[in-house]
Design a protein around this motif. Structure first.
Motif, PDB file in Angstrom:
ATOM      1  N   SER A 190       0.815  -1.216   0.000  1.00 33.91           N
ATOM      2  CA  SER A 190       0.000   0.000   0.000  1.00 33.91           C
ATOM      3  C   SER A 190       0.850   1.268   0.000  1.00 33.91           C
ATOM      4  O   SER A 190       0.327   2.364  -0.211  1.00 33.91           O
ATOM      5  CB  SER A 190      -0.936   0.009   1.215  1.00 33.91           C
ATOM      6  N   LEU A 191       2.141   1.125   0.228  1.00 32.57           N
ATOM      7  CA  LEU A 191       3.034   2.280   0.269  1.00 32.57           C
ATOM      8  C   LEU A 191       3.590   2.566  -1.120  1.00 32.57           C
ATOM      9  O   LEU A 191       4.784   2.520  -1.362  1.00 32.57           O
ATOM     10  CB  LEU A 191       4.180   2.039   1.261  1.00 32.57           C
ATOM     11  N   SER A 192       2.708   2.850  -2.044  1.00 32.63           N
ATOM     12  CA  SER A 192       3.165   3.147  -3.403  1.00 32.63           C
ATOM     13  C   SER A 192       2.707   4.543  -3.789  1.00 32.63           C
ATOM     14  O   SER A 192       1.968   5.188  -3.059  1.00 32.63           O
ATOM     15  CB  SER A 192       2.618   2.108  -4.379  1.00 32.63           C
ATOM     16  N   GLY A 193       3.147   4.974  -4.928  1.00 35.36           N
ATOM     17  CA  GLY A 193       2.757   6.292  -5.393  1.00 35.36           C
ATOM     18  C   GLY A 193       3.687   7.369  -4.893  1.00 35.36           C
ATOM     19  O   GLY A 193       4.829   7.107  -4.516  1.00 35.36           O
ATOM     20  N   PRO A 194       3.206   8.612  -4.890  1.00 35.01           N
ATOM     21  CA  PRO A 194       4.045   9.754  -4.515  1.00 35.01           C
ATOM     22  C   PRO A 194       4.649   9.638  -3.110  1.00 35.01           C
ATOM     23  O   PRO A 194       5.793  10.003  -2.894  1.00 35.01           O
ATOM     24  CB  PRO A 194       3.093  10.950  -4.599  1.00 35.01           C
ATOM     25  N   ARG A 196       5.472   6.930  -1.514  1.00 36.38           N
ATOM     26  CA  ARG A 196       6.550   5.954  -1.563  1.00 36.38           C
ATOM     27  C   ARG A 196       7.784   6.571  -2.202  1.00 36.38           C
ATOM     28  O   ARG A 196       8.908   6.379  -1.734  1.00 36.38           O
ATOM     29  CB  ARG A 196       6.102   4.704  -2.320  1.00 36.38           C
ATOM     30  N   ASP A 197       7.570   7.332  -3.271  1.00 32.17           N
ATOM     31  CA  ASP A 197       8.697   7.979  -3.938  1.00 32.17           C
ATOM     32  C   ASP A 197       9.411   8.930  -2.983  1.00 32.17           C
ATOM     33  O   ASP A 197      10.640   8.981  -2.935  1.00 32.17           O
ATOM     34  CB  ASP A 197       8.229   8.743  -5.181  1.00 32.17           C
ATOM     35  N   GLU A 198       8.639   9.689  -2.196  1.00 28.18           N
ATOM     36  CA  GLU A 198       9.223  10.619  -1.239  1.00 28.18           C
ATOM     37  C   GLU A 198       9.983   9.856  -0.158  1.00 28.18           C
ATOM     38  O   GLU A 198      11.085  10.246   0.238  1.00 28.18           O
ATOM     39  CB  GLU A 198       8.142  11.500  -0.610  1.00 28.18           C
ATOM     40  N   MET A 199       9.397   8.756   0.322  1.00 31.40           N
ATOM     41  CA  MET A 199      10.054   7.940   1.338  1.00 31.40           C
ATOM     42  C   MET A 199      11.371   7.384   0.800  1.00 31.40           C
ATOM     43  O   MET A 199      12.391   7.404   1.490  1.00 31.40           O
ATOM     44  CB  MET A 199       9.147   6.792   1.787  1.00 31.40           C
ATOM     45  N   ASP A 200      11.365   6.912  -0.433  1.00 28.17           N
ATOM     46  CA  ASP A 200      12.586   6.385  -1.043  1.00 28.17           C
ATOM     47  C   ASP A 200      13.674   7.458  -1.117  1.00 28.17           C
ATOM     48  O   ASP A 200      14.837   7.189  -0.818  1.00 28.17           O
ATOM     49  CB  ASP A 200      12.306   5.831  -2.441  1.00 28.17           C
ATOM     50  N   LYS A 201      13.292   8.679  -1.484  1.00 26.82           N
ATOM     51  CA  LYS A 201      14.260   9.775  -1.558  1.00 26.82           C
ATOM     52  C   LYS A 201      14.851  10.062  -0.180  1.00 26.82           C
ATOM     53  O   LYS A 201      16.059  10.286  -0.044  1.00 26.82           O
ATOM     54  CB  LYS A 201      13.600  11.032  -2.111  1.00 26.82           C
ATOM     55  N   LEU A 202      14.008  10.065   0.839  1.00 25.19           N
ATOM     56  CA  LEU A 202      14.482  10.312   2.200  1.00 25.19           C
ATOM     57  C   LEU A 202      15.432   9.210   2.664  1.00 25.19           C
ATOM     58  O   LEU A 202      16.446   9.478   3.306  1.00 25.19           O
ATOM     59  CB  LEU A 202      13.301  10.449   3.168  1.00 25.19           C
ATOM     60  N   LEU A 203      15.092   7.965   2.340  1.00 20.75           N
ATOM     61  CA  LEU A 203      15.953   6.847   2.739  1.00 20.75           C
ATOM     62  C   LEU A 203      17.309   6.915   2.042  1.00 20.75           C
ATOM     63  O   LEU A 203      18.347   6.692   2.673  1.00 20.75           O
ATOM     64  CB  LEU A 203      15.266   5.515   2.429  1.00 20.75           C
TER      65      LEU A 203
END
Length: 77
Positions: free
Chosen positions: A30-34, A36-43
């Motif tokens: 369920s953590l997809s979309g914008p 998820r993209d923001e979370m990936d950038k932060l990680l």
């Protein structure tokens, strides 16, 4: 009635292992979309920051075996 996060967590932890795995898979999916993209950038930013700290000598890494030994000691295994 809506459960609090604490109440929900307590209930979920009572589920059998297989059901907890299925639930975690669904939550992660369920953590997809914008978001998820923001979370990936932060990680990635955090990973690079930590890498740079180690490379610069600001922080010293700990051997994996040493970390595992400490975890085992703390949990009594």
């Amino acid at each position: 009635m809506v459960l609090s996060i604490k109440e929900l967590t307590e209930q979920v932890l009572k589920l059998p292992f297989e059901e907890r795995v299925e639930l975690s898979d669904r939550l992660l999916a369920s953590l997809s979309g914008p978001e998820r993209d923001e979370m990936d950038k932060l990680l990635v930013a955090e990973i690079l920051r930590r890498r740079d700290e180690i490379r610069s000598g600001a922080v010293k890494g700990i051997d994996g075996e040493q970390v595992l030994a400490e975890v085992r000691r703390r949990v009594g295994r």
